[in-house]
Design a protein around this motif. Sequence first.
Motif, PDB file in Angstrom:
ATOM      1  N   GLU A  21      -9.200  22.822  37.114  1.00  0.00           N
ATOM      2  CA  GLU A  21      -8.077  21.929  37.269  1.00  0.00           C
ATOM      3  C   GLU A  21      -6.829  22.247  38.198  1.00  0.00           C
ATOM      4  OE1 GLU A  21      -4.847  19.994  34.043  1.00  0.00           O
ATOM      5  OE2 GLU A  21      -6.622  21.084  33.269  1.00  0.00           O
ATOM      6  N   ARG A  78      -8.045  21.390  41.757  1.00  0.00           N
ATOM      7  CA  ARG A  78      -8.090  19.792  41.695  1.00  0.00           C
ATOM      8  C   ARG A  78      -6.778  19.262  41.882  1.00  0.00           C
ATOM      9  NH1 ARG A  78     -10.627  18.916  37.435  1.00  0.00           N
ATOM     10  NH2 ARG A  78      -8.783  17.738  36.264  1.00  0.00           N
ATOM     11  N   THR A  79      -5.962  19.874  41.340  1.00  0.00           N
ATOM     12  CA  THR A  79      -4.276  19.219  41.510  1.00  0.00           C
ATOM     13  C   THR A  79      -3.862  19.846  42.757  1.00  0.00           C
ATOM     14  OG1 THR A  79      -4.046  19.554  38.933  1.00  0.00           O
ATOM     15  CG2 THR A  79      -2.171  19.371  40.512  1.00  0.00           C
ATOM     16  N   GLU A 132      -7.368  17.730  45.456  1.00  0.00           N
ATOM     17  CA  GLU A 132      -7.521  16.434  45.236  1.00  0.00           C
ATOM     18  C   GLU A 132      -6.402  15.589  44.881  1.00  0.00           C
ATOM     19  OE1 GLU A 132     -11.002  16.207  42.896  1.00  0.00           O
ATOM     20  OE2 GLU A 132     -11.975  17.795  43.760  1.00  0.00           O
ATOM     21  N   ASP A 133      -5.642  15.934  44.001  1.00  0.00           N
ATOM     22  CA  ASP A 133      -4.693  14.900  43.441  1.00  0.00           C
ATOM     23  C   ASP A 133      -3.476  14.950  44.504  1.00  0.00           C
ATOM     24  OD1 ASP A 133      -5.856  14.515  40.834  1.00  0.00           O
ATOM     25  OD2 ASP A 133      -4.975  16.267  40.117  1.00  0.00           O
ATOM     26  N   ARG A 148      -4.837  12.437  47.090  1.00  0.00           N
ATOM     27  CA  ARG A 148      -4.794  11.024  46.630  1.00  0.00           C
ATOM     28  C   ARG A 148      -3.455  10.521  47.224  1.00  0.00           C
ATOM     29  NH1 ARG A 148      -7.907  12.553  41.855  1.00  0.00           N
ATOM     30  NH2 ARG A 148     -10.039  11.995  42.243  1.00  0.00           N
ATOM     31  N   VAL A 182     -11.394  11.099  33.660  1.00  0.00           N
ATOM     32  CA  VAL A 182     -10.817  12.104  34.483  1.00  0.00           C
ATOM     33  C   VAL A 182     -11.219  13.333  33.589  1.00  0.00           C
ATOM     34  CG1 VAL A 182      -8.631  13.279  34.521  1.00  0.00           C
ATOM     35  CG2 VAL A 182      -8.873  10.651  35.147  1.00  0.00           C
ATOM     36  N   ILE A 237      -5.629   5.252  39.281  1.00  0.00           N
ATOM     37  CA  ILE A 237      -6.194   6.869  39.628  1.00  0.00           C
ATOM     38  C   ILE A 237      -4.994   7.594  40.145  1.00  0.00           C
ATOM     39  CG2 ILE A 237      -7.467   7.786  41.547  1.00  0.00           C
ATOM     40  CD1 ILE A 237      -9.703   5.528  41.229  1.00  0.00           C
ATOM     41  N   GLN A 238      -4.058   6.727  40.619  1.00  0.00           N
ATOM     42  CA  GLN A 238      -2.566   7.383  41.164  1.00  0.00           C
ATOM     43  C   GLN A 238      -1.998   7.859  40.120  1.00  0.00           C
ATOM     44  OE1 GLN A 238      -1.199   7.872  44.469  1.00  0.00           O
ATOM     45  NE2 GLN A 238      -3.072   7.478  45.179  1.00  0.00           N
ATOM     46  N   SER A 274      -3.435  10.900  38.845  1.00  0.00           N
ATOM     47  CA  SER A 274      -3.115  12.160  39.728  1.00  0.00           C
ATOM     48  C   SER A 274      -1.815  12.707  39.779  1.00  0.00           C
ATOM     49  CB  SER A 274      -3.736  11.724  40.976  1.00  0.00           C
ATOM     50  OG  SER A 274      -4.907  11.686  41.211  1.00  0.00           O
ATOM     51  N   ARG A 285      -0.930  14.903  36.551  1.00  0.00           N
ATOM     52  CA  ARG A 285      -1.220  16.263  36.648  1.00  0.00           C
ATOM     53  C   ARG A 285      -0.358  17.039  37.559  1.00  0.00           C
ATOM     54  NH1 ARG A 285      -6.419  13.575  36.321  1.00  0.00           N
ATOM     55  NH2 ARG A 285      -6.776  13.704  38.378  1.00  0.00           N
ATOM     56  N   VAL A 286      -0.252  16.358  38.921  1.00  0.00           N
ATOM     57  CA  VAL A 286       0.985  17.207  39.708  1.00  0.00           C
ATOM     58  C   VAL A 286       2.299  17.348  39.073  1.00  0.00           C
ATOM     59  CG1 VAL A 286       2.169  16.897  41.791  1.00  0.00           C
ATOM     60  CG2 VAL A 286      -0.271  15.960  41.778  1.00  0.00           C
TER      61      VAL A 286
END
Length: 555
Positions: A92, A95-96, A99-100, A103, A166, A278-279, A282, A285-286
């Motif tokens: 995770e 990915r943050t 990928e996040d 995005r 997710v 999706i934004q 993301s 999580r950020v």
Amino acid sequence: MALATVSAALETGGAALVALAAGALVAMDRSGALFWSAGVLGAVFVSCILQTGSNLLAHRMAIDIQAETRLAMGRKLWSAPLGAIQRVDAAELRRTLMEDVERIEDGVAHLIPDLVAALVAPVFIGCAMLVIDWRLALAAFLPVFAGFLIFSFILRGDGGLSTRFVAAQAGVDTALQEAVSMVPVIKAYGMAPENLRRAEGAFKELADAVGRWLAFAATGTNWFFLATTSSLLFVAPLGLWLYPLPEGIAVLTFFMLGAFLLSSIGARLFGAMGRLRIQEASLARVDALLRLPDLPLLEGVAADGDSIRFEKVGFSYGRDFVLENIDLEIEAGQKIALVGPSGAGKSTLARLLLRFFDPDTGRVTLGGRDIRSFSQPVLAERFAAMFQDNFLFSQTIRANIAIGRPGASDAEIAEAARLSRADDFIRALPAGYDTVLHRGEGLSGGQKQRIAIARAFLKNAPILVLDEAAAYLDPDGQYEIQAALNALATGRTVIAIAHRLSSVRHFDRIVYLEGGRITECGSHDALIALDGAYARQWRSHAAARSFTLRNAGTV
């Protein structure tokens, strides 16, 4: 956003100019038709220029925001307690960070300009339509409004499918990392593919979540597009009734084009809604990572030397205490060994000293000053630490050693390597100190340890923390590396965690931990004379050193 707004206004104005050109053609006004047609071309051209400018600015801003976000996350990983970071799943976190944050580019560079254009254009069209004829305006807007109303109700009842999607993605990442890590064990033990069922299950869960979401979204999509594209069905007959041809051609043309633009804007908004969700996920999580608490910084008096003290220290990773009521004082220059069974809290005690965590109760002081009053860089300057696993960066050997003291000269780096008994094997490599390591691949465990010792020599910090630093010593190089560690320890305060008791028997004090408490403390001879837990562990250690495997009478 301002450029996108003007561009959308010009796009809307183009429909009005087309309507005026159509009216001029019906009225046989050739010059008027050419004039309005030129206006259409001009409006489209300027709209394209402004939209291009908007996109360029948005992309530049997106790159800046991505860079700032990653830098902010890096600062957070530096300032947050290690314990809080370790509670975040590694997949995770990756990915943050990747990928996040990636995005964000779509959100800033594409989504914001698209949403501005898609939201502003209906406002301009609506105002123009209301000024011309409110009845036709309602006929054009009601179906679009109904489509969005239906879609909003459908989205509210997604039954947690977005969240499940997710979570399924995160499950696949974790399962894949585990599967890759398992490959050596699978090959070594000839394990059947059934042992990869977790990864297979994660893929099935993701496929099921995606399938359910698509089935759910398809229903909403059909109703949405049916409603938004039906504006023409209402506008055309009503317009012909209210404005008979040929006199009403200009009004009819404007409303027909307006209805068509509304339907295309509806499609753009529909696509933006999905991307917006999706934004949202993301950015959440950020935001969660950036909201991790920082290590608190206390006001404190100036430190007086390098003496260390643990005062009534207690710490737990969860419910149960790992350390409890620890009282320990270490004078500057002393050599202290932390020993005891696995899980006794030895490594945790060292990590509290390095301030990877803060104690739940009590405090740790350095020179009489609570270590929570030191900034992280200042505290780090006082310690050189070596762990059981010494991480090597994917850089040159020279750069890996220079981490101990950035800006050190080549001669200083080479001298640190010589003192750590690493110089010979480094120079034997094809590129010597310029050999690029790929996280240490190609080096033995002992060679990695020597590079770590060279780092510590170069740093020249007054306090040395060794957490099973000799774990990977090979028999041939054991003497040299132990000699390097002894040289490194000279004149420094040393806190060493060791299971090989013979390596610390000559330390000033040996602290025996069991069950998170200090049960014995003293020199090796004093603890042997006490004949307690340490003496029993020493006898086990001595027996293990003379252990041999026997088979059918042969050794």
